[in-house]
Design a protein around this motif. Structure first.
Motif, PDB file in Angstrom:
ATOM      1  N   SER A   1      49.661 104.468 -13.311  1.00 56.70           N
ATOM      2  CA  SER A   1      48.885 104.197 -14.520  1.00 56.70           C
ATOM      3  C   SER A   1      49.750 103.368 -15.460  1.00 56.70           C
ATOM      4  O   SER A   1      50.972 103.308 -15.317  1.00 56.70           O
ATOM      5  CB  SER A   1      48.444 105.489 -15.203  1.00 56.70           C
ATOM      6  N   GLY A   2      49.112 102.718 -16.405  1.00 57.11           N
ATOM      7  CA  GLY A   2      49.835 101.893 -17.360  1.00 57.11           C
ATOM      8  C   GLY A   2      48.862 101.084 -18.189  1.00 57.11           C
ATOM      9  O   GLY A   2      47.746 101.538 -18.464  1.00 57.11           O
ATOM     10  N   HIS A   3      49.289  99.868 -18.556  1.00 56.38           N
ATOM     11  CA  HIS A   3      48.450  99.011 -19.395  1.00 56.38           C
ATOM     12  C   HIS A   3      48.450  97.589 -18.851  1.00 56.38           C
ATOM     13  O   HIS A   3      49.495  97.064 -18.452  1.00 56.38           O
ATOM     14  CB  HIS A   3      48.934  99.018 -20.840  1.00 56.38           C
ATOM     15  N   LEU A   4      47.270  96.968 -18.840  1.00 50.60           N
ATOM     16  CA  LEU A   4      47.155  95.580 -18.418  1.00 50.60           C
ATOM     17  C   LEU A   4      47.728  94.642 -19.470  1.00 50.60           C
ATOM     18  O   LEU A   4      47.653  94.922 -20.671  1.00 50.60           O
ATOM     19  CB  LEU A   4      45.688  95.212 -18.205  1.00 50.60           C
ATOM     20  N   SER A   5      48.240  93.517 -19.002  1.00 56.06           N
ATOM     21  CA  SER A   5      48.635  92.474 -19.947  1.00 56.06           C
ATOM     22  C   SER A   5      47.404  91.773 -20.517  1.00 56.06           C
ATOM     23  O   SER A   5      47.496  91.108 -21.548  1.00 56.06           O
ATOM     24  CB  SER A   5      49.537  91.454 -19.239  1.00 56.06           C
ATOM     25  N   ILE A   6      46.264  91.936 -19.870  1.00 58.64           N
ATOM     26  CA  ILE A   6      44.995  91.384 -20.360  1.00 58.64           C
ATOM     27  C   ILE A   6      44.358  92.412 -21.293  1.00 58.64           C
ATOM     28  O   ILE A   6      44.000  93.515 -20.875  1.00 58.64           O
ATOM     29  CB  ILE A   6      44.045  91.072 -19.185  1.00 58.64           C
ATOM     30  N   GLU A   7      44.289  92.090 -22.561  1.00 61.17           N
ATOM     31  CA  GLU A   7      43.673  92.925 -23.601  1.00 61.17           C
ATOM     32  C   GLU A   7      44.407  94.246 -23.843  1.00 61.17           C
ATOM     33  O   GLU A   7      43.973  95.042 -24.670  1.00 61.17           O
ATOM     34  CB  GLU A   7      42.195  93.215 -23.284  1.00 61.17           C
TER      35      GLU A   7
END
Length: 490
Positions: free
Chosen positions: A376-382
């Motif tokens: 899990s993590g965060h996209l660089s898109i938005e």
């Protein structure tokens, strides 16, 4: 007290075994029964990561969800992942032990059987009921010796069997009677009834055939399941039969159906999305105009890359990019986007290297140890949250990876995003299953008014529909007796 075991076997592949097992599991779970799914041997390229750090067939992960359980390797102790027409990677208790051809695996079945029976025993010791899925058909007489997938398992553990057939294929009575005819006497006695699947029409017109079937075989028809339109449940392995017509869809997506495509369940959320028209492109088909191309996972990346070029699709995708289209590569598809794929140990075929498509500046080396993890993590898109899972034996290195698609919670970067922002790649399966991630990626692909879609909620709704179908269309009284319980009220 040991669990009661009931096995579902099918007259053919894709007869509905996986679906019926999931349906029975959710039906029992709703009644408060501690139930577990089990598939002794599975041959599939759709896999899931388990809570105990291994991999099993995707269908067994869905069946575990039907039981309210996290996936475990005991639910599918033997998984075969084909890498060619004659060979497969053998996974035992969630761990890859190597490549085998059909003859080599036949000799190995004694070891595999011990693994199957060990998992079986752990499950019957821990649960009230175990619902088991067979593989293919028990009538495959060329595979009867040392069988662990169908009647060989049922005979070894002495469990009753329900036989399911798909009426939509045609010849349903021939399938059922012919399958019985090819079983041994003890195996025929083990079959406790039939289920007919995917029926469309007036049941009154089918009734004379059901009456004949019961007279001819002396075995009861436990029920006729209707065709459940719009059921969002992952397929065990086969690609979807139908292309859904969506008049209101505005984003066109093409997925090349590679010969060794893996985890095509990654695209279920796109197929279900009302604004997306997704098409799997088969061999010999012309590449249609589209907004987004997704290169899927592959069990044989170099071989599938060569096949993609034989189809002329590399040139078609290059043209798609020149005209402003978007491109995603997932797992093996990500590896294809780089400059080269190296397989020095012959993990997926003959040892060697292949030139890749060259749209991102990195290279991949296949390694003996497979990476299996949830992520899990965060996209660089938005900057939206992303969740998924990794199943790959490749390690990628190169400048393009300095601009990752996502930053994961353990600090690792995942995948890459091209400098012009039109190509992205990831090792994460399940990329589209998180609603906000799906909506962000659809906006990136050009669907500005993209709406979120919750695949987890759709799966739960599908499992509830299946349990409702059991209660409405199957003889739950007989099923309860087979499972060692008091019959359900009518």
């Amino acid at each position: 007290m040991s669990a009661r075991v009931l096995m579902v076997q099918g007259c053919t592949s894709d007869a509905g075994k996986s679906t019926l097992v999931a349906a029975l599991c959710r039906w029992l779970h709703r009644r408060g029964v501690r139930v577990a799914p089990f598939k002794p041997q599975n041959m599939a390229l759709n896999a899931a990561v388990t809570a105990d750090g291994g991999e099993i067939g995707r269908a067994q992960a869905v069946q575990a969800q039907a039981c309210g359980l996290a996936p475990r390797t005991d639910f599918n102790p033997v998984l075969l992942k084909p890498s060619s027409d004659k060979g497969a990677q053998v996974i035992l208790h969630g761990r890859a032990i190597g490549q085998m051809d059909a003859v080599g695996y036949h000799d190995y079945k004694r070891v595999a059987k011990a693994a199957v029976l060990a998992s079986h025993q752990r499950l019957v010791d821990a649960f009230d009921a175990v619902v088991v899925e067979g593989a293919g058909s028990p009538a495959e007489i060329n595979l009867r010796a040392n069988d662990i997938a169908n009647m060989g398992y049922a005979e070894a553990v002495d469990c009753p069997v329900v036989l399911i057939a798909d009426i939509d294929r045609g010849g349903v009575f021939a399938h059922l009677v012919g399958t019985l005819a090819l079983l041994s006497e003890s195996e025929r006695a083990r079959v406790q009834g039939f289920v007919i699947n995917r029926f469309r029409g007036d049941i009154a017109l089918l009734q004379p055939g059901l009456d004949w079937l019961e007279r001819e075989t002396g075995k009861p028809v436990l029920g006729v399941l209707p065709w459940l339109h719009g059921l969002h449940l992952e397929a065990e392995d086969a690609l979807p039969r139908e292309h859904a017509d969506k008049p209101g869809a505005t984003l066109r997506v093409v997925v090349p159906a590679l010969p060794r495509i893996s985890n095509h369940t990654d695209f279920d959320a796109l197929r279900a999305h009302p604004q997306v028209d997704l098409r799997f492109l088969g061999p010999g088909e012309a590449f249609p105009p589209c907004d987004l191309v997704v290169l899927p996972g592959s069990k044989a990346t170099r071989a599938d890359l060569a096949w993609l070029r034989e189809q002329g699709w590399d040139a078609a995708i290059a043209r798609h990019l020149r005209y402003g289209g978007r491109l995603i590569g997932i797992c093996g598809g990500l590896q294809m986007l780089g400059r080269a794929v190296h397989d020095p140990h012959g993990i997926e075929g003959d040892a060697g290297s292949s030139e890749a498509l060259g749209w991102l500046d990195f290279e991949t080396t296949l390694q003996r140890d497979k990476q299996l993890r949830e992520a899990s993590g965060h996209l660089s898109i938005e900057g939206v949250e992303v969740r998924g899972y990794e199943i790959h034996c490749g390690s990628s290195e190169g400048p393009a990876l300095a601009r990752p698609l996502a930053i994961l919670s353990d600090g690792r970067g995942d995948g890459a995003l091209s400098d012009d922002g039109r190509i992205l790649g990831t090792y994460l399966h399940g990329l589209f299953d998180t609603p906000d991630t799906l909506a962000a990626l659809l906006r990136w692909a050009g669907l500005q008014d993209a709406r979120p879609l919750d695949m987890a909620a759709l799966r739960e709704a599908a499992l509830e529909r299946l349990a409702d179908a059991v209660e409405a269309h199957l003889d739950t009284g007989r099923l309860s007796v087979l499972l060692g319980e008091a019959p359900c009220a009518a």
